[in-house]
Motif scaffolding. Structure first.
Motif, PDB file in Angstrom:
ATOM      1  N   UNK A  72      10.387   0.205  -2.131  1.00 40.71           N
ATOM      2  CA  UNK A  72      10.786   0.454  -0.570  1.00 40.71           C
ATOM      3  C   UNK A  72      11.830  -0.308  -0.114  1.00 40.71           C
ATOM      4  N   UNK A  73      12.499  -0.606  -0.799  1.00 40.22           N
ATOM      5  CA  UNK A  73      13.902  -1.241  -0.222  1.00 40.22           C
ATOM      6  C   UNK A  73      13.712  -2.242   0.470  1.00 40.22           C
ATOM      7  N   UNK A  74      14.441  -2.560   1.485  1.00 40.54           N
ATOM      8  CA  UNK A  74      14.212  -3.714   2.285  1.00 40.54           C
ATOM      9  C   UNK A  74      12.961  -3.725   3.090  1.00 40.54           C
ATOM     10  N   UNK A  75      12.164  -2.721   3.298  1.00 40.35           N
ATOM     11  CA  UNK A  75      11.176  -2.766   4.201  1.00 40.35           C
ATOM     12  C   UNK A  75       9.740  -2.884   3.668  1.00 40.35           C
ATOM     13  N   UNK A  76       9.230  -4.112   4.051  1.00 40.18           N
ATOM     14  CA  UNK A  76       7.942  -4.514   3.218  1.00 40.18           C
ATOM     15  C   UNK A  76       7.047  -3.500   3.110  1.00 40.18           C
ATOM     16  N   UNK A  77       6.358  -3.399   1.978  1.00 45.15           N
ATOM     17  CA  UNK A  77       5.391  -2.377   1.884  1.00 45.15           C
ATOM     18  C   UNK A  77       4.186  -2.354   2.718  1.00 45.15           C
ATOM     19  N   UNK A  78       3.809  -3.293   2.979  1.00 47.30           N
ATOM     20  CA  UNK A  78       2.466  -3.136   3.879  1.00 47.30           C
ATOM     21  C   UNK A  78       3.088  -2.415   5.298  1.00 47.30           C
ATOM     22  N   UNK A  79       4.303  -2.740   5.606  1.00 52.59           N
ATOM     23  CA  UNK A  79       4.893  -2.162   7.011  1.00 52.59           C
ATOM     24  C   UNK A  79       5.255  -0.820   6.917  1.00 52.59           C
ATOM     25  N   UNK A  80       5.525  -0.181   5.630  1.00 51.50           N
ATOM     26  CA  UNK A  80       5.538   1.031   5.573  1.00 51.50           C
ATOM     27  C   UNK A  80       4.366   1.978   6.049  1.00 51.50           C
ATOM     28  N   UNK A  81       3.064   1.268   5.978  1.00 50.28           N
ATOM     29  CA  UNK A  81       1.946   2.062   6.506  1.00 50.28           C
ATOM     30  C   UNK A  81       1.942   1.734   8.006  1.00 50.28           C
ATOM     31  N   UNK A  82       2.513   0.457   8.563  1.00 55.40           N
ATOM     32  CA  UNK A  82       2.383   0.587   9.841  1.00 55.40           C
ATOM     33  C   UNK A  82       3.211   1.461  10.823  1.00 55.40           C
ATOM     34  N   UNK A  83       4.418   1.449   9.979  1.00 54.76           N
ATOM     35  CA  UNK A  83       5.524   2.626  10.332  1.00 54.76           C
ATOM     36  C   UNK A  83       4.904   3.984  10.508  1.00 54.76           C
ATOM     37  N   UNK A  84       4.069   4.286   9.526  1.00 54.55           N
ATOM     38  CA  UNK A  84       3.697   5.858   9.274  1.00 54.55           C
ATOM     39  C   UNK A  84       2.704   5.863  10.432  1.00 54.55           C
ATOM     40  N   UNK A  85       2.016   4.993  10.781  1.00 57.40           N
ATOM     41  CA  UNK A  85       0.899   5.059  11.600  1.00 57.40           C
ATOM     42  C   UNK A  85       1.194   5.447  13.081  1.00 57.40           C
ATOM     43  N   UNK A  86       2.639   4.907  13.302  1.00 60.11           N
ATOM     44  CA  UNK A  86       3.178   5.078  14.644  1.00 60.11           C
ATOM     45  C   UNK A  86       4.204   6.347  14.552  1.00 60.11           C
ATOM     46  N   UNK A  87       4.329   7.243  13.743  1.00 58.24           N
ATOM     47  CA  UNK A  87       4.795   8.844  13.538  1.00 58.24           C
ATOM     48  C   UNK A  87       4.353   9.511  14.427  1.00 58.24           C
ATOM     49  N   UNK A  88       4.922  10.539  15.059  1.00 64.22           N
ATOM     50  CA  UNK A  88       4.479  11.551  15.694  1.00 64.22           C
ATOM     51  C   UNK A  88       3.733  12.507  14.687  1.00 64.22           C
TER      52      UNK A  88
END
Lengths: 453, 169
Positions: A32-48
């Motif tokens: 995931x590069x510089x984005x922590x894995x657990x935060x990928x989920x948090x970002x996905x949950x906020x997508x339209x």
């Protein structure tokens, strides 16, 4: 739609090349590069919703993740700015088109969501004016059939045929938080000669109960509430006021003119989790004096409108509470007033005045001229300016009606039209045309849970 | 939780960044903003007037100072009355906070700092911003950015395309 450009790709995410500031990490790696894995989920949950549907094509695990119930329920809907759903009133009998637009952004890009074949546009109604956890309920009078749709994912399904037919029927849609299921509740008022004068049938969306309509588990309408239920169902059917979903229950308002005394129950409520009926007492402005006066003195005081088809009150859900809108546009003092009364606690009947919309000048005259005014809901609870969304309907001539959706800005006290539609009614059974507008929130709620047969 | 001392000094929480730089915020602010601080202070029975120190030694000073700035601002905003104007001002502040000078690297460092002390408010803000930045991208761009392998068969990809034919995939 989206164009990638070299410039965008270069500034997209950091790699060691474009960040000479000195990150020790190597360029994009598989974790995931510089984005922590657990935060990928948090970002996905906020997508339209549209982005999530597109990103199903990223990889298999993402496609699987987006279909899980856990992800769908955690996905955070943007509740502050619901969008507008609108059924086009075509008279063609072959299909109905459903569109969406955004009331808060004033863009003119009405997106065609889907077309329902073999459904007539002029007999199609939208029964969910307020957002209901992402799904909306449509009803086709001529078929007759109900449809559930998710306006964000553009999925739509037709419900199985219901059992009871009657002259006066109404249907409401809500979400049972305990069973985590959507339910459609249909109430019909039979004739006095029938044993069961008020019939209720429930359809649970999402299977589990079999894909059919059934009686409510908590029993039918209690004897003591029968006459209020009659009045409420007739009111809903004649004036096109579908039951309002608030606080886990569907609510219908009775027509106070059908009683000789101040009614004990003003609102009949049906709890979706218990599937039982209860009631809420009348608001303070239904005074006993109104009932003891004769018809002529009622006209003098101007308290009750004396025009057929118009309604004194209707219900609406705002800020997660049940509210009653008191229509005082025919006030003889000349003002154009709409009062919003809130019921913070459904167990007591303590209605309290929450807002008073007082319009003047040309805006007031325009609003007073329209026949039907319905408050649909409000936007901008959490951040942007709070606006109320109002649907109006005006009879122009013969069978032509002008229907509009307006926003009323509470701060500047201004009324602005977002959408205006001319409709031709094929049948003039009721003077109050059905609703074509509804609000919805973006959500991933699934529509088809059983495979198509 | 130990009661605040009756003296005039407010108890502070100190975050230590890379390079030994210290950033302080009042304990009350830390309790409101950070779940870790709340939990830690629940366990400690007595610590006198000692400042609680949190070591974030692998994070640069700038993101840590922004984190403290954020926590202070949010705590102050929470105490003032809620109104439409206040909400509008908060949104404008958030826009400036994550303004044009915040590049990707700083954004991720800020997120790491926020995660370290479980500052949910800032985590939410940064995640929303990242979601906003990637929402318009194609699946291939997402794969490139996050280094994900494309393991879909052509049939699966076709199925996804037809399911949602109104979106360009």
């Amino acid at each position: 739609m989206h164009r990638s450009s070299k410039r965008k790709a270069a500034t997209a995410m950091p790699s060691s090349a474009c960040n000479p500031g000195g990150r020790k990490k190597a360029a994009v790696s598989s974790d995931g590069g510089s984005l922590p894995d657990e935060m990928v989920m948090e970002v996905l949950l906020r997508l339209p919703v549209k982005s999530i549907l597109r990103f199903r094509a990223v990889c298999r695990s993402w496609a699987a993740l987006f279909s899980t119930d856990v992800f769908r329920s955690l996905h955070i809907a943007d509740t502050a700015s619901p969008k507008l759903l609108f059924v086009s009133p075509t008279t063609a009998t072959s299909s109905t088109k459903v569109y969406s637009c955004s009331p808060s952004e004033r863009k003119d890009d009405d997106a065609l969501l889907f077309a329902l074949d073999s459904a007539c546009g002029s007999s199609m109604q939208l029964l969910t004016p307020a957002p209901c956890h992402g799904l909306s309920l449509l009803y086709d009078d001529t078929a007759p059939a109900y449809y559930i749709c998710n306006a964000a994912t553009r999925a739509v399904t037709r419900l199985p045929t219901f059992l009871h037919r009657a002259t006066y029927t109404c249907a409401g849609f809500g979400f049972d938080a305990r069973a985590r299921k959507y339910k459609v509740v249909r109430l019909s008022k039979g004739t006095r000669h029938e044993v069961e004068s008020v019939r209720c049938e429930v359809y649970t969306h999402g299977g589990g109960d079999g894909d059919c309509w059934r009686p409510p588990t908590g029993g039918g309408v209690p004897l003591g509430l029968r006459r209020f239920a009659h009045s409420a169902i007739a009111n809903a059917a004649l004036n096109n006021l579908p039951p309002v979903f608030a606080n886990g229950s569907l609510h219908l308002v009775v027509q106070p003119n059908s009683f000789f005394r101040r009614p004990r129950a003003a609102v009949i409520s049906f709890s979706l989790s218990e599937e039982t009926f209860s009631f809420v007492g009348p608001p303070p402005f239904w005074t006993p004096e109104m009932y003891s006066s004769t018809a002529s003195s009622l006209r003098e005081t101007g308290e009750r409108p004396f025009m057929p088809g118009t309604l004194g009150e209707h219900l609406v859900q705002m800020d997660n509470q049940l509210c009653m809108v008191r229509d005082l546009r025919y006030n003889p003092s000349g003002g154009c007033i709409l009062e919003i009364w809130k019921l913070p606690d459904s167990t007591s009947s303590a209605w309290s005045l929450n807002h008073r919309i007082n319009l003047f000048g040309r805006v007031a005259r325009d609003l007073c001229r329209t026949q039907v005014v319905r408050v649909m809901g409000s936007t901008g609870n959490a951040g942007s300016r709070k606006k109320m969304i109002i649907a109006t309907s005006e009879h122009i001539i013969f069978d032509k009606f002008q229907k509009k959706v307006c926003t009323y800005d509470l701060g500047s006290q201004s009324l602005e039209t977002i959408l205006s539609v001319t409709e031709t009614r094929t049948s003039l059974q009721t003077m109050t045309p059905s609703s074509r507008f509804g609000l919805f929130e973006e959500s991933l709620a699934p529509v088809s849970t059983t495979p198509p047969s | 939780m130990a009661a605040a001392p009756s003296g005039s000094r407010t108890r502070m929480v100190t975050l230590i960044s890379k390079g030994g730089r210290n950033f302080k915020m009042p304990e009350a602010v830390a309790l409101v903003s950070s779940r870790s601080c709340r939990e830690a202070l629940d366990y400690i029975e007595y610590r006198g007037n000692n400042t609680m120190m949190i070591k974030l030694l692998d994070i640069d000073p700038k993101p840590v100072s922004m984190l403290v700035n954020f926590c202070n601002h949010m705590a102050a905003a929470a105490t003032s009355a809620a109104s439409d104007d206040a909400a509008q001002r908060m949104r404008e502040w958030e826009e400036r906070f994550l303004g044009d000078d915040v590049d990707q690297a700083l954004l991720y460092d800020l997120l790491s700092a926020a995660i370290s002390i479980q500052a949910d408010g800032l985590i939410d803000l940064v995640c929303k911003r990242v979601a906003h930045m990637i929402k318009g991208k194609t699946p291939q761009e997402i794969r490139t950015i996050l280094g994900i392998q494309d393991d879909l068969t052509p049939d699966q990809r076709d199925e996804i395309r037809t399911d949602n034919s109104w979106i360009d995939i």
